[in-house]
Design an enzyme around this catalytic site. Structure first.
Site, PDB file in Angstrom:
ATOM      1  N   ASP A  38      -5.899   1.256   1.274  1.00 36.61           N
ATOM      2  CA  ASP A  38      -4.618   1.513   0.614  1.00 36.61           C
ATOM      3  C   ASP A  38      -3.686   0.310   0.761  1.00 36.61           C
ATOM      4  O   ASP A  38      -3.790  -0.459   1.710  1.00 36.61           O
ATOM      5  CB  ASP A  38      -3.931   2.727   1.262  1.00 36.61           C
ATOM      6  CG  ASP A  38      -4.373   4.036   0.641  1.00 36.61           C
ATOM      7  OD1 ASP A  38      -5.213   4.017  -0.278  1.00 36.61           O
ATOM      8  OD2 ASP A  38      -3.873   5.089   1.082  1.00 36.61           O
ATOM      9  N   LYS A  59      -2.081   2.477  -3.561  1.00 34.63           N
ATOM     10  CA  LYS A  59      -1.356   3.740  -3.724  1.00 34.63           C
ATOM     11  C   LYS A  59      -0.037   3.594  -3.016  1.00 34.63           C
ATOM     12  O   LYS A  59       0.031   3.340  -1.843  1.00 34.63           O
ATOM     13  CB  LYS A  59      -2.143   4.917  -3.152  1.00 34.63           C
ATOM     14  CG  LYS A  59      -3.343   5.270  -3.973  1.00 34.63           C
ATOM     15  CD  LYS A  59      -3.799   6.686  -3.716  1.00 34.63           C
ATOM     16  CE  LYS A  59      -2.779   7.676  -4.248  1.00 34.63           C
ATOM     17  NZ  LYS A  59      -3.162   9.063  -3.974  1.00 34.63           N
ATOM     18  N   MET A 171       8.158  10.223   2.777  1.00 39.14           N
ATOM     19  CA  MET A 171       8.325   9.912   1.355  1.00 39.14           C
ATOM     20  C   MET A 171       9.596  10.538   0.780  1.00 39.14           C
ATOM     21  O   MET A 171       9.592  11.098  -0.302  1.00 39.14           O
ATOM     22  CB  MET A 171       7.094  10.408   0.570  1.00 39.14           C
ATOM     23  CG  MET A 171       5.815   9.675   0.970  1.00 39.14           C
ATOM     24  SD  MET A 171       4.308  10.402   0.236  1.00 39.14           S
ATOM     25  CE  MET A 171       3.902  11.689   1.436  1.00 39.14           C
TER      26      MET A 171
END
Lengths: 252, 252
Positions: A38, A59, A171
Site C-alpha cells: 500500500d 490506496k 480516517m
C-alpha cells in the site's frame, strides 16, 4: 486446484516506523515471490523481501487509488499460479484494512491465507505521544471507529458519548468539526482533551493537542491533513510535556 | 540526578506467539541489563536478552501476584542506578497493561522511558481464528473494555449494546454469564455471534464459538478459563470453518 496454489500472507506493517514490523512479518517477507504494498507503508520494509517482485497498489483515503476488486483479483491470480504473495498494509490488516474482504475472497478461491497482525495506529500512534489509551481511572477502555461507514452514514455519536471509553477515529480528517460538534451536542464535556496526530510514529509526525471544542480549529491552524488519527478522552491529558509544548508551538 | 540514570523500555510482547514481538522490541532487549517479565509472557522472548538479569514479576488476574507498587519501586531503583531495564508485558503496555502508571512514575522520577507497542490480544487473538474485528458492513469499529474498573463497577452495558462496534472484553472470564445477560437485557440480539478464546495465538489455544445467549454455557462446558478474551459481534460469524469445527468438538 489446491495443489498448485501458492499462499498469501496478509501482513500488518504497523503505524509507520518500520521497526514496528513483527518477527513473523519479517519471516513471511523473506519467503515471498511477490509483495503487494500500500501507498502508506514505508518502503524500507521491502528490504526484508529482497528477491520479491514489488507491486504498488496505491490506496489512500479520498484520492485516486487502485480498486479493491482489482487488488483482490490480482492476489487470487498470483497465488493460483503458485506464487507466495505478501500483501502488506499499514497498521493491522483486520482493523479498517479491508483484510477481512481479502481473506474471504481467498477462502472462496481455495487459497491458503495467513494473517500476520500489525500494531494498529489507534494504539501505537497515541503511545508515541505518551498517551495510554486505556489508563485506569480515566477510561474504561478504548473504541476505534471510522468517521463514515460503507452506507455513508456516521456513527451514533450520542451512544459513543455515553460509553466512557477513549474514542479513536480513523480516517476522520474531512470531518473533525462535524464529529466534535456531534459529541459535544451529545453531552460530552467541551473541555474533554483531544488530539489530532498526522503521520504518527514517523519522522514527519505532527500533532495538535486541544479540547473537544477547540480541536477542529487547532487542526486547521496547524494545517494537519491525512493520514491522521483523532483521539478524544481524558487520557489525552497524559501526553508527554515535550509533546504538549511542540503542539503549542505548532498552533501559535 | 538525570546524568546517572539508566533508561526503561516498556515493551509489549504481543498476545502470546513470541514471533509477534516487533523488531524494535528485539533491539531494545539486546541492550538491556535487566529484564522484568510478567507471568503470561512466553519465556522464549528472553533469548533476545542473553546478557540480562531476569526478574520475574508474576502478575496474573485474580491470583497472588507481585504488587504494582513494588514493581514500580523496583524499576525506579534499577534505572536510577544506571541500569537499562526492559519491562516486558503481554499484549501492549498501554492497553490494560498498567504501562500508563509506570510511565508516569518514571517521568516523576526523571527517568527516561520509551514505550514499545505490542500487538494487543483484542486484535491478534480474534485474527488467529480468522475474525476481522472491524469488518465493513458487520461492525462500525471495535471496543476494548475490561469487565470491571478500578472502582469495582461494571461498564454501562446498555450503552455498549447501542454502539454497534465489535465488543472485546479483556479479563472477563469470572463474569461471562453476567456480561452476556446484561447485553441481552440491553437489547443486543440473543443470536449475536460470540466467542471465548483462551491462550490465543499460543500452541495451547482453545476456544468456543456460540451466541450471546449460549456463550456462558459453552465456555463452562469446554472448561475454558483465564487468560481468555470474550469477543461479541457479527464478525465472529466470519471465523474460519476449521476453527468453528474445532469449537464444536470441544463442547460436544
Amino acid at each position: 486446484m489446491k495443489g498448485n496454489n501458492g499462499k498469501v500472507f496478509l501482513v500488518g506493517a504497523g503505524p509507520g516506523d518500520p521497526e514496528l514490523l513483527t518477527l513473523k512479518a519479517v519471516r513471511a517477507l523473506g519467503q515471498t515471490d511477490v509483495v503487494m504494498i500500500d501507498d502508506l507503508v514505508d518502503r524500507r520494509v521491502l528490504e526484508f523481501a529482497p528477491a520479491a517482485r514489488v507491486i504498488e497498489v496505491g490506496k489512500r483515503g479520498g484520492c485516486k487509488s487502485t480498486s479493491q476488486d482489482f487488488i483482490e483479483r490480482l492476489i487470487v491470480r498470483l497465488a493460483s499460479r503458485g506464487k507466495i504473495v505478501a500483501r502488506i498494509k499499514g497498521g493491522d490488516p483486520f482493523v479498517f484494512g479491508r483484510g477481512g474482504e481479502e481473506a474471504l475472497t481467498l477462502a472462496r478461491a481455495g487459497i491458503e491465507c495467513e494473517v500476520i497482525p500489525g500494531i494498529t495506529a489507534g494504539i501505537g500512534v497515541p503511545a508515541a505521544l505518551g498517551i495510554p489509551v486505556t489508563h485506569r481511572g480515566l477510561a474504561r477502555g478504548v473504541t476505534f471507529v471510522t468517521a463514515h461507514s460503507r452506507d455513508g452514514t456516521g456513527p451514533d455519536w450520542a451512544a459513543f458519548a455515553r460509553v466512557d471509553t477513549t474514542l479513536v477515529i480513523y480516517m476522520g480528517m474531512q470531518h473533525v468539526a462535524e464529529i466534535t460538534a456531534a459529541l459535544e451536542a451529545a453531552g460530552m464535556p467541551a473541555a474533554t482533551p483531544a488530539a489530532v496526530i498526522q503521520n504518527g510514529t514517523m519522522e514527519q509526525q505532527r500533532h495538535v493537542i486541544a479540547t473537544l471544542s477547540t480541536l477542529a480549529d487547532a487542526a486547521r491552524r496547524a494545517a494537519l491533513g491525512s493520514p491522521a488519527l483523532i483521539v478524544i478522552g481524558k487520557v489525552v491529558g497524559l501526553a508527554h510535556p515535550a509533546q504538549r509544548a511542540a503542539a503549542q508551538r505548532r498552533i501559535a
